[in-house]
Design a protein around this motif. Structure first.
Motif, PDB file in Angstrom:
ATOM      1  N   LEU A 315      12.065  29.494  26.899  1.00 44.66           N
ATOM      2  CA  LEU A 315      11.267  28.532  27.647  1.00 44.66           C
ATOM      3  C   LEU A 315      10.529  27.611  26.689  1.00 44.66           C
ATOM      4  CD1 LEU A 315       9.729  30.968  30.276  1.00 44.66           C
ATOM      5  CD2 LEU A 315      11.390  29.163  30.780  1.00 44.66           C
ATOM      6  N   GLY A 316      10.396  26.349  27.086  1.00 49.13           N
ATOM      7  CA  GLY A 316       9.640  25.387  26.296  1.00 49.13           C
ATOM      8  C   GLY A 316       8.754  24.556  27.196  1.00 49.13           C
ATOM      9  N   ALA A 317       7.666  24.028  26.616  1.00 49.22           N
ATOM     10  CA  ALA A 317       6.692  23.260  27.384  1.00 49.22           C
ATOM     11  C   ALA A 317       6.715  21.797  26.977  1.00 49.22           C
ATOM     12  CB  ALA A 317       5.293  23.830  27.183  1.00 49.22           C
ATOM     13  N   LEU A 318       6.544  20.925  27.971  1.00 44.70           N
ATOM     14  CA  LEU A 318       6.310  19.505  27.752  1.00 44.70           C
ATOM     15  C   LEU A 318       4.960  19.186  28.386  1.00 44.70           C
ATOM     16  CD1 LEU A 318       9.866  18.115  28.629  1.00 44.70           C
ATOM     17  CD2 LEU A 318       8.866  18.353  26.340  1.00 44.70           C
ATOM     18  N   GLY A 319       3.897  19.467  27.654  1.00 50.13           N
ATOM     19  CA  GLY A 319       2.576  19.335  28.231  1.00 50.13           C
ATOM     20  C   GLY A 319       2.308  20.465  29.213  1.00 50.13           C
ATOM     21  N   LYS A 320       1.369  20.225  30.113  1.00 48.44           N
ATOM     22  CA  LYS A 320       0.963  21.261  31.058  1.00 48.44           C
ATOM     23  C   LYS A 320       1.716  21.203  32.385  1.00 48.44           C
ATOM     24  CE  LYS A 320      -2.323  23.281  28.643  1.00 48.44           C
ATOM     25  NZ  LYS A 320      -1.982  22.699  27.333  1.00 48.44           N
ATOM     26  N   LYS A 321       2.521  20.157  32.624  1.00 43.26           N
ATOM     27  CA  LYS A 321       3.130  19.981  33.937  1.00 43.26           C
ATOM     28  C   LYS A 321       4.652  20.009  33.937  1.00 43.26           C
ATOM     29  CE  LYS A 321      -0.750  17.242  35.693  1.00 43.26           C
ATOM     30  NZ  LYS A 321      -1.183  15.949  36.282  1.00 43.26           N
ATOM     31  N   ALA A 322       5.269  20.042  32.791  1.00 44.80           N
ATOM     32  CA  ALA A 322       6.735  20.026  32.737  1.00 44.80           C
ATOM     33  C   ALA A 322       7.214  20.960  31.629  1.00 44.80           C
ATOM     34  CB  ALA A 322       7.266  18.605  32.511  1.00 44.80           C
ATOM     35  N   GLY A 323       8.473  21.361  31.740  1.00 43.38           N
ATOM     36  CA  GLY A 323       9.045  22.236  30.731  1.00 43.38           C
ATOM     37  C   GLY A 323      10.539  22.330  30.886  1.00 43.38           C
ATOM     38  N   PHE A 324      11.123  23.261  30.145  1.00 42.50           N
ATOM     39  CA  PHE A 324      12.571  23.447  30.186  1.00 42.50           C
ATOM     40  C   PHE A 324      12.878  24.881  29.800  1.00 42.50           C
ATOM     41  CE2 PHE A 324      11.156  21.695  26.174  1.00 42.50           C
ATOM     42  CZ  PHE A 324      11.697  22.553  25.237  1.00 42.50           C
ATOM     43  N   GLY A 325      14.039  25.341  30.171  1.00 40.74           N
ATOM     44  CA  GLY A 325      14.456  26.698  29.845  1.00 40.74           C
ATOM     45  C   GLY A 325      15.956  26.803  29.821  1.00 40.74           C
ATOM     46  N   TYR A 326      16.437  27.806  29.082  1.00 43.80           N
ATOM     47  CA  TYR A 326      17.888  27.997  28.970  1.00 43.80           C
ATOM     48  C   TYR A 326      18.170  29.475  28.761  1.00 43.80           C
ATOM     49  CZ  TYR A 326      22.654  27.857  27.199  1.00 43.80           C
ATOM     50  OH  TYR A 326      23.995  28.080  27.019  1.00 43.80           O
ATOM     51  N   GLY A 327      19.270  29.944  29.345  1.00 44.30           N
ATOM     52  CA  GLY A 327      19.724  31.309  29.133  1.00 44.30           C
ATOM     53  C   GLY A 327      19.360  32.258  30.248  1.00 44.30           C
ATOM     54  N   ARG A 337       8.904  21.482  36.582  1.00 47.76           N
ATOM     55  CA  ARG A 337       7.680  22.255  36.724  1.00 47.76           C
ATOM     56  C   ARG A 337       7.918  23.769  36.719  1.00 47.76           C
ATOM     57  NH1 ARG A 337       2.641  21.166  37.283  1.00 47.76           N
ATOM     58  NH2 ARG A 337       1.183  22.466  38.466  1.00 47.76           N
ATOM     59  N   VAL A 338       9.065  24.208  37.256  1.00 47.98           N
ATOM     60  CA  VAL A 338       9.320  25.645  37.368  1.00 47.98           C
ATOM     61  C   VAL A 338       9.319  26.332  36.008  1.00 47.98           C
ATOM     62  CG1 VAL A 338      11.015  27.392  38.023  1.00 47.98           C
ATOM     63  CG2 VAL A 338      10.469  25.529  39.600  1.00 47.98           C
ATOM     64  N   PRO A 339      10.075  25.848  35.012  1.00 48.07           N
ATOM     65  CA  PRO A 339      10.030  26.535  33.712  1.00 48.07           C
ATOM     66  C   PRO A 339       8.655  26.479  33.059  1.00 48.07           C
ATOM     67  CG  PRO A 339      11.286  24.491  33.567  1.00 48.07           C
ATOM     68  CD  PRO A 339      11.083  24.766  35.016  1.00 48.07           C
ATOM     69  N   ARG A 340       7.859  25.431  33.364  1.00 44.90           N
ATOM     70  CA  ARG A 340       6.503  25.388  32.810  1.00 44.90           C
ATOM     71  C   ARG A 340       5.643  26.483  33.429  1.00 44.90           C
ATOM     72  NH1 ARG A 340       3.204  26.203  30.104  1.00 44.90           N
ATOM     73  NH2 ARG A 340       1.708  24.909  28.987  1.00 44.90           N
ATOM     74  N   LEU A 341       5.793  26.703  34.726  1.00 43.00           N
ATOM     75  CA  LEU A 341       5.057  27.776  35.384  1.00 43.00           C
ATOM     76  C   LEU A 341       5.501  29.131  34.861  1.00 43.00           C
ATOM     77  CD1 LEU A 341       5.069  26.444  39.063  1.00 43.00           C
ATOM     78  CD2 LEU A 341       3.105  26.561  37.506  1.00 43.00           C
ATOM     79  N   GLY A 345       3.310  32.028  32.979  1.00 47.62           N
ATOM     80  CA  GLY A 345       3.334  33.423  33.412  1.00 47.62           C
ATOM     81  C   GLY A 345       3.623  34.375  32.273  1.00 47.62           C
ATOM     82  N   VAL A 346       4.514  33.974  31.373  1.00 43.76           N
ATOM     83  CA  VAL A 346       4.827  34.801  30.208  1.00 43.76           C
ATOM     84  C   VAL A 346       3.593  34.943  29.319  1.00 43.76           C
ATOM     85  CG1 VAL A 346       6.163  34.889  28.070  1.00 43.76           C
ATOM     86  CG2 VAL A 346       7.294  34.288  30.222  1.00 43.76           C
ATOM     87  N   LEU A 347       2.845  33.851  29.141  1.00 45.73           N
ATOM     88  CA  LEU A 347       1.624  33.900  28.343  1.00 45.73           C
ATOM     89  C   LEU A 347       0.609  34.846  28.975  1.00 45.73           C
ATOM     90  CD1 LEU A 347      -0.218  32.929  26.074  1.00 45.73           C
ATOM     91  CD2 LEU A 347      -0.842  30.975  27.522  1.00 45.73           C
ATOM     92  N   TRP A 348       0.430  34.750  30.298  1.00 42.61           N
ATOM     93  CA  TRP A 348      -0.498  35.637  30.995  1.00 42.61           C
ATOM     94  C   TRP A 348      -0.085  37.093  30.826  1.00 42.61           C
ATOM     95  CZ3 TRP A 348       0.303  39.108  35.001  1.00 42.61           C
ATOM     96  CH2 TRP A 348      -0.839  39.626  35.608  1.00 42.61           C
TER      97      TRP A 348
END
Length: 355
Positions: A315-327, A337-341, A345-348
């Motif tokens: 998972l990767g973050a693009l700021g606080k509102k967007a992100g990306f994920g693979y695998g 927004r989903v991969p950012r959330l 969650g992983v951080l929490w």
């Protein structure tokens, strides 16, 4: 008493300590966790600390307050594998019967003149704090150049844009696109995000040297107020200095039990271990769980049966509102927004798991 010493309280070392503490530890074994600081820094979030969007306190996880765990703080300077001793900058050497090397990584500057002296980095808590001060003292409309278009470079470029809308931010990579290890569609998504948020992306860049106030693309001088280096990592120097077999990346070659073959009492976890995966917090945690199972089996006199390491997606973050994920779920790519959330969650979960 026999000393089971863990050098490094990062993702791998702390996972081993926690897994061992969750089960019975033989009465003649004492587990000693060694680190330079009294807390774990959540390294996957250092980009946010450098950008100034979180405080360093938010990224600290204190070590377990457990009677069966002895905590020792100090700067490790060397390991004597023949005599089973760990040496420190200050204080007496620490003998061990079993040792875990979990000391993490440092930057690889590829012999680029001036890179180590004049660039900022995010490979340690201390260096990340210094990077924060450097970036956030730049005057409005200043120029920041980020060298390396991998996950760390992309995340700090995006987070810095969110933190400082006034800065001119450029990410520089030697390849034809950022996130070259990811699918093309994810790279395209990140490039589009950069374009929308006015982050300049330069590809096919060959950084030849760095000077105060300038970075060079071959012979082209580019003026800058700060350079952030995210263009490669390698094991820390005291691991580099060990006279044991290593792979081309300088990571220690291990047997099936993650032990140094000529020193089976020594385990290596995380960024210092030669694994079939790129170094990551996730790989360190998964490997740490395996090592804890192996150690417990050996303490019981049983033959360990380690399973192949299996990682979840990235998972990767693009700021606080967007992100990306693979695998995830095979080769599925996630954008938005989903991969950012999910990353939040992983951080929490990490804070709750280790804290």
């Amino acid at each position: 008493m026999k000393n089971f010493v863990i050098l490094g309280g990062g993702y791998g070392g702390l996972t081993i300590a926690k897994e061992l503490l969750d089960k019975h530890i033989p009465d003649n074994i004492q587990v000693i966790l060694v680190d330079r600081m009294p807390f774990q820094g959540l390294k996957t979030e250092y980009y946010a600390l450098a950008a100034g969007t979180v405080s360093d306190f938010d990224l600290r996880v204190h070590f377990p307050d457990e009677q069966r765990l002895i905590r020792k703080y100090g700067e490790v300077t060397s390991m004597d594998l023949e005599n089973k001793m760990v040496h420190f900058q200050d204080g007496e050497p620490l003998p061990y019967d079993q040792l875990v090397i979990a000391l993490g990584c440092t930057d690889r500057f590829h012999n680029t003149p001036g890179a180590e002296e004049y660039s900022c980095t995010i490979q340690s808590f201390n260096h990340t704090r210094q990077t924060y001060l450097r970036l956030n003292e730049i005057k409005p409309y200043g120029h920041v150049h980020i060298v390396g278009g991998g996950l760390s470079g992309v995340e700090i470029a995006a987070e810095l844009r969110e933190s400082r809308a006034d800065l001119n931010i450029t990410i520089m990579d030697r390849g034809e696109r950022v996130l070259s290890a990811f699918p093309q569609r994810l790279s395209a998504y990140v490039h589009a995000w950069f374009k929308e948020h006015h982050v300049n992306a330069l590809n096919h860049v060959a950084v030849s040297r760095i000077e105060p106030g300038a970075i060079y693309n071959r012979d082209e001088q580019i003026m800058t107020d700060a350079v952030v280096w995210t263009a490669g990592i390698q094991p820390v120097k005291i691991v580099q200095d060990l006279a044991v077999p290593k792979d081309p990346q300088g990571r220690i070659v291990l047997n099936e039990y993650y032990q140094i073959p000529d020193h089976p009492e020594v385990y290596v976890v995380g960024d210092c271990a030669s694994l079939p995966y790129s170094p990551s917090a996730q790989a360190a945690e998964v490997q740490g769980e395996q090592i804890a199972h192996i150690v417990r089996d050996l303490w019981k006199g049983q033959t360990p049966h380690p399973h192949p390491l299996k990682l979840r997606g990235t998972l990767g973050a693009l700021g606080k509102k967007a992100g990306f994920g693979y695998g995830f779920m095979g080769s599925t790519s996630l954008r938005g927004r989903v991969p950012r959330l999910l990353k939040s969650g992983v951080l929490w979960k990490s804070k709750r798991h280790f804290g």
